[in-house]
Write an enzyme that holds these catalytic residues in place. Structure first.
Site, PDB file in Angstrom:
ATOM      1  N   ARG A  59       0.817  -1.192  -0.162  1.00 44.25           N
ATOM      2  CA  ARG A  59       0.104   0.154  -0.029  1.00 44.25           C
ATOM      3  C   ARG A  59       0.916   1.239  -0.041  1.00 44.25           C
ATOM      4  O   ARG A  59       1.012   2.041   0.981  1.00 44.25           O
ATOM      5  CB  ARG A  59      -0.900  -0.033   1.120  1.00 44.25           C
ATOM      6  CG  ARG A  59      -1.944   0.977   1.176  1.00 44.25           C
ATOM      7  CD  ARG A  59      -2.881   0.761   2.585  1.00 44.25           C
ATOM      8  NE  ARG A  59      -2.208   1.097   3.585  1.00 44.25           N
ATOM      9  CZ  ARG A  59      -2.761   0.553   4.906  1.00 44.25           C
ATOM     10  NH1 ARG A  59      -4.211   0.235   4.921  1.00 44.25           N
ATOM     11  NH2 ARG A  59      -2.179   0.428   5.898  1.00 44.25           N
TER      12      ARG A  59
ATOM     13  N   HIS B 211      12.843 -19.665   9.354  1.00 49.61           N
ATOM     14  CA  HIS B 211      14.107 -19.427   8.835  1.00 49.61           C
ATOM     15  C   HIS B 211      15.324 -20.232   9.577  1.00 49.61           C
ATOM     16  O   HIS B 211      16.239 -20.332   9.092  1.00 49.61           O
ATOM     17  CB  HIS B 211      14.312 -17.962   8.976  1.00 49.61           C
ATOM     18  CG  HIS B 211      14.548 -17.126  10.231  1.00 49.61           C
ATOM     19  ND1 HIS B 211      13.448 -16.966  11.030  1.00 49.61           N
ATOM     20  CD2 HIS B 211      15.670 -17.024  11.091  1.00 49.61           C
ATOM     21  CE1 HIS B 211      13.842 -16.328  12.247  1.00 49.61           C
ATOM     22  NE2 HIS B 211      14.853 -16.649  12.091  1.00 49.61           N
TER      23      HIS B 211
ATOM     24  N   GLU C 199      18.235 -13.266  23.134  1.00 45.96           N
ATOM     25  CA  GLU C 199      18.349 -12.217  22.352  1.00 45.96           C
ATOM     26  C   GLU C 199      18.886 -10.999  23.283  1.00 45.96           C
ATOM     27  O   GLU C 199      18.231 -10.795  24.523  1.00 45.96           O
ATOM     28  CB  GLU C 199      17.095 -11.718  21.717  1.00 45.96           C
ATOM     29  CG  GLU C 199      16.763 -12.656  20.739  1.00 45.96           C
ATOM     30  CD  GLU C 199      15.312 -12.259  19.821  1.00 45.96           C
ATOM     31  OE1 GLU C 199      15.461 -11.535  18.757  1.00 45.96           O
ATOM     32  OE2 GLU C 199      14.059 -12.608  20.552  1.00 45.96           O
TER      33      GLU C 199
ATOM     34  N   ASP D  51       6.257 -17.012  19.887  1.00 44.74           N
ATOM     35  CA  ASP D  51       7.015 -16.423  18.878  1.00 44.74           C
ATOM     36  C   ASP D  51       8.263 -17.356  18.756  1.00 44.74           C
ATOM     37  O   ASP D  51       8.772 -17.334  17.476  1.00 44.74           O
ATOM     38  CB  ASP D  51       7.341 -14.927  19.547  1.00 44.74           C
ATOM     39  CG  ASP D  51       8.124 -14.394  18.287  1.00 44.74           C
ATOM     40  OD1 ASP D  51       7.657 -14.239  17.356  1.00 44.74           O
ATOM     41  OD2 ASP D  51       9.387 -13.595  18.853  1.00 44.74           O
TER      42      ASP D  51
ATOM     43  N   HIS E 105      10.699 -22.337  16.229  1.00 41.67           N
ATOM     44  CA  HIS E 105      11.996 -22.582  16.324  1.00 41.67           C
ATOM     45  C   HIS E 105      12.403 -23.550  17.180  1.00 41.67           C
ATOM     46  O   HIS E 105      13.343 -24.463  16.778  1.00 41.67           O
ATOM     47  CB  HIS E 105      12.906 -21.150  16.620  1.00 41.67           C
ATOM     48  CG  HIS E 105      12.563 -19.940  15.519  1.00 41.67           C
ATOM     49  ND1 HIS E 105      12.094 -20.173  14.355  1.00 41.67           N
ATOM     50  CD2 HIS E 105      12.674 -18.664  16.008  1.00 41.67           C
ATOM     51  CE1 HIS E 105      11.857 -18.986  13.797  1.00 41.67           C
ATOM     52  NE2 HIS E 105      12.149 -18.138  14.694  1.00 41.67           N
TER      53      HIS E 105
END
Length: 510
Positions: free
Chosen positions: A64, A201, A239, A258, A263
């Site tokens: 957009r 990923h 992290e 998450d 993962h």
């Protein structure tokens, strides 16, 4: 040497196959987001730079924005210059540029999807892409249904025996088991199972795949890869950052949904699975599904789970906000930024070996690793002073950063006395191979374009993972107290320490 010839998941005979994708168009929805700018567009360029994309390749952005194609091309150029892994080469960029297009519009805009259809058809004719299309949904799951419905309405999911259409879905795959099933119904109504690629990923990271090479290419590890020798396994994704500008996504999702659901449970499955009969997708998935089907969190979740929320502290020599002070976060939020659970794999190989999964933000450092801690020797013919500092043997597979493997064991200190000290034997991929590892999204995007599925979880794996995690989420939702606070820059709340201490263990310090 191409990644296709070095991928340990591929049968050696596959080296005879073409090592580049065939002619095709990649359409990215949500192309203005951080993922596209930092990962997807640079990965596309790196593939082109390494000769993995054909001259007949098209890249279409849909978003957009009131952009012309040249505006989008400039955005791709800037993203590539800033984030690409390989050097920028003008001749590669010029070839890629010829196939770049942009379509402005919203997901509910029929005219925009008509323009998208016409743009893809123009690329099919001009670039010879043969009607082969991959649709990458880098968008919130709430928008999946309208996008795939628009693709169907405007004839973009039609295929013949001579062409293919594939859809790529970014995690999260739902927010619980029920929503994951609903999402699958929407996608599977238009695409066959082999046309759906669920991107995790982490499964594209070189060291994750080398976990299997480590186990199954080396006879020395297999005899001790079981409950006779392993005391427990720790899988950590830490992290050192906070949520940044992701409050709109993260608040209400939390660390467990998450990271753990996808993962870390995938890492658990790869660590605990039996040797597949081959590395074909069906065989690899079959072994992972057996592990996930046998995995569960113990019933006493007050004892075997932990959740925390970072508060203000210091990181990297500067003060940082607490989670509740972050922009866009509800001051009364009970979303966890630290999640740890114990998972038991109830089969013959792993009975009695707890797997501890931990994911957190605002940790002292960024690290993802799988650590197998081994049982102590049944008899030590040394005095207490000889082995005062002797820890446990451990095999640590570092996923990121500094990818590699560390083996920790006891060795004699030089000198006349018998003194044993814990030492490390370290292997780093960066120092052992002159060839740099491809970025995870390079491998995964290429596998989508090749139609090669080993690294992508099927719906059954997604549902099994939610079956493991859903009881934990429901247990936490029933709690009246907030997640336990921990200071930013520390290794988490006391409840996380207590969770392992109840079983006689402590967390590794990566």
């Amino acid at each position: 040497m191409s990644i296709l010839s070095t991928n340990p998941l591929r049968d050696p005979q596959d080296r005879r196959l073409p090592q580049i994708a065939g002619p095709c168009v990649l359409v990215i929805f949500g192309v203005t987001g951080d993922l596209s700018r930092k990962k997807l567009m640079p990965a596309v360029y790196d593939l082109a730079n390494r000769g993995m994309l054909p001259p007949g390749f098209g890249l279409v952005g849909f978003a957009r924005r009131d952009w012309a194609t040249q505006d989008f091309a400039q955005q791709v150029h800037d993203a590539v210059k800033e984030n690409a892994r390989t050097e920028f080469r003008e001749e590669v960029w010029e070839q890629l540029l010829e196939g770049i297009r942009f379509v402005p519009g919203t997901f509910d805009d029929d005219d925009a999807f008509i323009r998208l259809r016409d743009t893809i058809q123009e690329l099919d004719n001009a670039r010879g892409t043969g009607g082969n299309h991959a649709f990458y949904l880098s968008i919130p799951p709430s928008s999946f249904e309208i996008v795939v419905s628009q693709l169907k309405r405007h004839g973009l999911t039609e295929r013949t025996e001579h062409n293919w259409n594939r859809v790529v879905i970014e995690k999260p795959f739902g927010h619980d088991l029920a929503s994951a099933r609903d999402l699958n119904e929407v996608v599977s109504s238009l695409f066959d199972p082999h046309e759906v690629f669920r991107i995790d990923h982490y499964l594209g990271k070189e060291t994750v795949q080398n976990m299997m090479a480590l186990r199954f290419a080396n006879q020395m590890f297999e005899p001790i890869w079981n409950n006779h020798y392993v005391s427990h396994v720790q899988i950590t994704m830490a992290e050192d950052i906070g949520i940044g500008g992701r409050a709109g996504y993260y608040d209400g999702i939390g660390a467990a949904r998450d990271v753990i659901q996808n993962h870390l449970l995938q890492l658990l499955a790869l660590t605990a699975m039996e040797e597949p009969t081959s590395f074909e997708a069906s065989q690899l998935r079959a072994e992972k599904k057996k592990v996930l089907a046998a995995a569960r969190v113990p019933e006493n979740m007050d004892l075997h789970t932990a959740r925390g929320q970072y508060c203000a502290g210091w990181q990297g020599g500067r003060p940082v906000k607490g989670y509740l002070e972050e922009d866009g976060v509800d001051p009364a939020s009970n979303t966890e930024t630290y999640a740890a659970i114990r998972v038991d794999v109830e089969n013959r190989r792993w009975a009695g070996v707890p797997f501890y999964l931990r994911a957190a933000k605002r940790m002292p450092r960024r690290v993802t690793e799988v650590a197998l801690s081994f049982k102590r020797a049944p008899h030590l013919p040394f005095t207490a002073t000889d082995t005062e500092d002797l820890g446990v043997n451990a095999l640590v597979m570092r996923i990121q950063p500094d990818e590699g493997v560390t083996l920790r064991f006891g060795a004699k200190v030089p000198g006349t006395q018998m003194e044993i000290r814990e030492v490390s034997m370290d292997f780093g991929y960066g120092g052992s191979f002159t060839e740099s590892s491809p970025e995870a999204y390079e491998r995964l995007i290429l596998d989508v374009l090749l139609g090669d599925p080993p690294l992508f979880p099927l719906q059954e794996e997604v549902e099994l993972s939610w079956k493991i995690l859903d009881p934990v989420i429901e247990h936490w939702a029933a709690q009246t107290e907030q997640p336990q606070p921990y200071v930013a820059g520390s290794w988490g709340p006391q409840c996380g320490i207590d969770m392992l201490a109840a079983d006689g263990f402590t967390w590794r310090r990566p």
